[in-house]
Write a protein that holds these residues in place. Structure first.
Motif, PDB file in Angstrom:
ATOM      1  N   LYS A  36      19.793  51.657  -4.640  1.00 56.00           N
ATOM      2  CA  LYS A  36      18.671  50.909  -3.891  1.00 56.00           C
ATOM      3  C   LYS A  36      18.488  49.565  -4.662  1.00 56.00           C
ATOM      4  N   ARG A  37      18.618  49.425  -6.007  1.00 54.45           N
ATOM      5  CA  ARG A  37      18.281  48.219  -6.422  1.00 54.45           C
ATOM      6  C   ARG A  37      19.288  47.010  -5.757  1.00 54.45           C
ATOM      7  N   GLY A  38      20.532  47.365  -5.074  1.00 53.62           N
ATOM      8  CA  GLY A  38      21.345  46.205  -4.990  1.00 53.62           C
ATOM      9  C   GLY A  38      21.290  46.092  -3.610  1.00 53.62           C
ATOM     10  N   LEU A  39      20.384  46.731  -2.940  1.00 51.35           N
ATOM     11  CA  LEU A  39      20.217  46.394  -1.419  1.00 51.35           C
ATOM     12  C   LEU A  39      19.653  44.891  -1.275  1.00 51.35           C
ATOM     13  N   GLY A  40      20.454  44.337  -0.286  1.00 54.79           N
ATOM     14  CA  GLY A  40      20.198  43.048   0.179  1.00 54.79           C
ATOM     15  C   GLY A  40      20.726  41.785  -0.977  1.00 54.79           C
ATOM     16  N   ASN A  41      21.433  42.528  -1.919  1.00 52.20           N
ATOM     17  CA  ASN A  41      22.080  41.567  -3.182  1.00 52.20           C
ATOM     18  C   ASN A  41      23.454  41.456  -3.370  1.00 52.20           C
ATOM     19  N   VAL A  42      24.196  42.442  -2.770  1.00 48.58           N
ATOM     20  CA  VAL A  42      25.620  42.757  -3.000  1.00 48.58           C
ATOM     21  C   VAL A  42      26.443  42.497  -1.889  1.00 48.58           C
ATOM     22  N   TRP A  43      25.925  42.135  -0.526  1.00 52.07           N
ATOM     23  CA  TRP A  43      26.851  41.958   0.515  1.00 52.07           C
ATOM     24  C   TRP A  43      28.171  41.031   0.361  1.00 52.07           C
ATOM     25  N   PRO A  44      29.108  41.423   0.790  1.00 54.36           N
ATOM     26  CA  PRO A  44      29.497  42.560   1.688  1.00 54.36           C
ATOM     27  C   PRO A  44      29.983  43.747   0.968  1.00 54.36           C
ATOM     28  N   PRO A 195      -3.028  41.984   4.270  1.00 53.97           N
ATOM     29  CA  PRO A 195      -2.131  41.455   3.146  1.00 53.97           C
ATOM     30  C   PRO A 195      -1.201  42.717   2.684  1.00 53.97           C
ATOM     31  N   ALA A 196      -1.820  43.873   2.389  1.00 53.73           N
ATOM     32  CA  ALA A 196      -1.061  45.052   2.115  1.00 53.73           C
ATOM     33  C   ALA A 196       0.140  45.049   2.796  1.00 53.73           C
ATOM     34  N   ALA A 197       0.133  45.038   4.093  1.00 52.42           N
ATOM     35  CA  ALA A 197       1.202  45.121   4.970  1.00 52.42           C
ATOM     36  C   ALA A 197       2.159  43.880   4.888  1.00 52.42           C
ATOM     37  N   ARG A 198       1.465  42.864   4.752  1.00 56.46           N
ATOM     38  CA  ARG A 198       2.434  41.670   4.729  1.00 56.46           C
ATOM     39  C   ARG A 198       3.219  41.653   3.451  1.00 56.46           C
ATOM     40  N   ALA A 199       2.573  42.159   2.212  1.00 53.38           N
ATOM     41  CA  ALA A 199       3.296  42.297   1.005  1.00 53.38           C
ATOM     42  C   ALA A 199       4.616  43.237   1.178  1.00 53.38           C
ATOM     43  N   HIS A 200       4.291  44.370   1.929  1.00 53.50           N
ATOM     44  CA  HIS A 200       5.234  45.392   2.312  1.00 53.50           C
ATOM     45  C   HIS A 200       6.472  44.795   3.141  1.00 53.50           C
ATOM     46  N   VAL A 201       6.085  43.964   4.161  1.00 53.53           N
ATOM     47  CA  VAL A 201       7.081  43.267   4.904  1.00 53.53           C
ATOM     48  C   VAL A 201       8.066  42.400   3.711  1.00 53.53           C
ATOM     49  N   HIS A 202       7.499  41.698   2.882  1.00 52.74           N
ATOM     50  CA  HIS A 202       8.405  41.150   2.075  1.00 52.74           C
ATOM     51  C   HIS A 202       9.217  42.188   0.983  1.00 52.74           C
ATOM     52  N   ALA A 203       8.898  43.033   0.784  1.00 50.19           N
ATOM     53  CA  ALA A 203       9.514  44.199  -0.157  1.00 50.19           C
ATOM     54  C   ALA A 203      10.780  44.574   0.902  1.00 50.19           C
ATOM     55  N   LEU A 204      10.437  44.878   2.232  1.00 54.21           N
ATOM     56  CA  LEU A 204      11.642  45.252   3.020  1.00 54.21           C
ATOM     57  C   LEU A 204      12.540  43.771   3.312  1.00 54.21           C
ATOM     58  N   ARG A 205      12.027  42.697   3.347  1.00 52.17           N
ATOM     59  CA  ARG A 205      12.964  41.646   3.514  1.00 52.17           C
ATOM     60  C   ARG A 205      13.900  41.699   2.303  1.00 52.17           C
ATOM     61  N   ALA A 206      13.348  41.897   1.151  1.00 52.42           N
ATOM     62  CA  ALA A 206      14.141  41.774  -0.053  1.00 52.42           C
ATOM     63  C   ALA A 206      15.339  42.744  -0.191  1.00 52.42           C
ATOM     64  N   ILE A 278      27.636  40.148   6.478  1.00 51.98           N
ATOM     65  CA  ILE A 278      26.397  40.509   6.749  1.00 51.98           C
ATOM     66  C   ILE A 278      26.338  42.282   6.970  1.00 51.98           C
ATOM     67  N   THR A 279      25.794  42.971   6.264  1.00 59.06           N
ATOM     68  CA  THR A 279      25.695  44.556   6.513  1.00 59.06           C
ATOM     69  C   THR A 279      24.166  44.748   6.994  1.00 59.06           C
ATOM     70  N   ARG A 280      23.183  44.194   6.696  1.00 59.80           N
ATOM     71  CA  ARG A 280      21.779  44.764   6.722  1.00 59.80           C
ATOM     72  C   ARG A 280      21.141  43.604   7.479  1.00 59.80           C
TER      73      ARG A 280
END
Length: 352
Positions: A36-44, A195-206, A278-280
């Motif tokens: 899971k640590r690689g999600l968003g960083n390893v595509w394709p 702010p907690a929900a907005r921080a969660h969005v940034h974690a999902l963006r990553a 792009i995968t996600r």
């Protein structure tokens, strides 16, 4: 796959290991957390995790590194060193079997002397597609397949979607009032959620390769479309769906990913993004783009944040006009998860 004579010498004196389904599940879950640590960083490339266990002790672990290399297996083998010999390797995806910028991971596992490999999924990439598993068998390595396969498929949804459907896995994110509104009639929208929900969005963006919005949202809100507040090896690609000129959004740099302007039908846009690796995709609106994606049946996952406020009928809805005339026309989603984040309600849905 035909092995060379040197490949056939990998196997002598390998201990015969017996499987323990409970322990296999525990170690594979560990490997999935690493992947899971690689999600968003390893595509394709796929985000893969690998754990090496010798006599019940973890001796090496790794995950796909930013940019897609080194691969998880190579990282784990390097960490284990000579302790890899006789160990069991837990890998979340079939080890690769083809020569690219690096040698095949299946070959590296065989050369290391591991006695057993446990994998979660077969890789649908035509260059692999069972060939990695066969290389391991041919080298005399015991093989167990399909451990925590459903969990691995969930994590690899983007990689699998790109290969099997020719498009990325698409998540549509909606942050709204309880009555489904995203902004006042005059456009005021900051901030509906806390702010907690907005921080969660940034974690999902990553965890996504790209963030996508419609042209109207880009012109009205001038969004940054980046990850803020947490460290990430690389920023997601910023995608704006628009046939018109864009306003001056932030340039590419360490705090912002590349900016791509795309146009066309939603299915063609996603097919083109898949061709570019792009995968996600994490789509954050607006309403017209959300309606188009939903109408085309291209939304794989809905992420919702609902705030305890009512904005009224004159406020802007989070989905624009759809043209659906009957309830049966509307797409259905199944609830996967719900919980509170700060004062707001978070809910996640998958396409039914």
């Amino acid at each position: 796959m035909t092995l060379t004579s040197s490949s056939r010498n990998y196997a002598p004196a390998r201990p015969r290991l017996t499987s323990d389904p409970q322990q296999d599940a525990v170690h594979m879950a560990h490997a999935l957390r690493l992947a899971k640590r690689g999600l968003g960083n390893v595509w394709p490339n796929p985000a893969v995790g690998c754990v090496l266990v010798h006599d019940g002790r973890v001796v090496g672990r790794g995950w796909t590194q930013p940019g897609g290399r080194p691969h998880a297996e190579r990282m784990a083998l390097d960490a284990a060193g000579p302790l890899a010999r006789g160990a069991t390797a837990y890998v979340t995806l079939e080890p690769c079997a083809h020569h690219g910028r690096t040698p095949p991971c299946a070959e590296g596992l065989a050369q290391s002397g591991v006695a057993r490999v446990v994998s979660a999924l077969t890789d649908p990439d035509p260059r692999v597609a069972g060939k990695g598993h066969q290389m391991l068998r041919d080298a005399g390595i015991a093989l167990t397949q399909g451990v925590l396969a459903a969990q691995a498929a969930e994590l690899q949804a983007g990689f699998l979607s790109r290969l099997t459907r020719g498009r990325p896995f698409l998540t549509l994110k909606l942050a709204s009032s309880l009555d489904g509104r995203i902004a006042m009639a005059n456009g005021e929208s900051q901030w509906i959620t806390g702010p907690a929900a907005r921080a969660h969005v940034h974690a999902l963006r990553a965890q996504h390769d790209a963030i996508m919005v419609g042209g109207m949202t880009a012109r009205t809100d001038l969004p940054q479309l980046n990850v803020r507040g947490i460290q990430t090896p690389q920023q997601p690609v910023r995608i704006v769906v628009s046939g018109q000129a864009l306003p001056p959004l932030a340039p590419q740099g360490p705090d912002h990913g590349p900016l791509w302007r795309v146009e066309g039908s939603c299915d063609q846009i996603l097919a083109d993004l898949a061709q570019r690796g792009i995968t996600r995709v994490f789509c954050e609106g607006g309403g017209r783009l959300a309606a188009s994606l939903l109408g085309a049946g291209l939304v794989d996952q809905l992420i919702g944040y609902s705030a305890g406020v009512m904005l009224g009928a004159e406020a802007q809805p989070f989905v624009g006009p759809t043209g659906w005339e009957h309830l049966a026309d509307a797409p259905r989603f199944r609830l996967v998860e719900t919980r509170t984040i700060g004062p707001d309600l978070f809910h996640r849905w998958r396409a039914a």
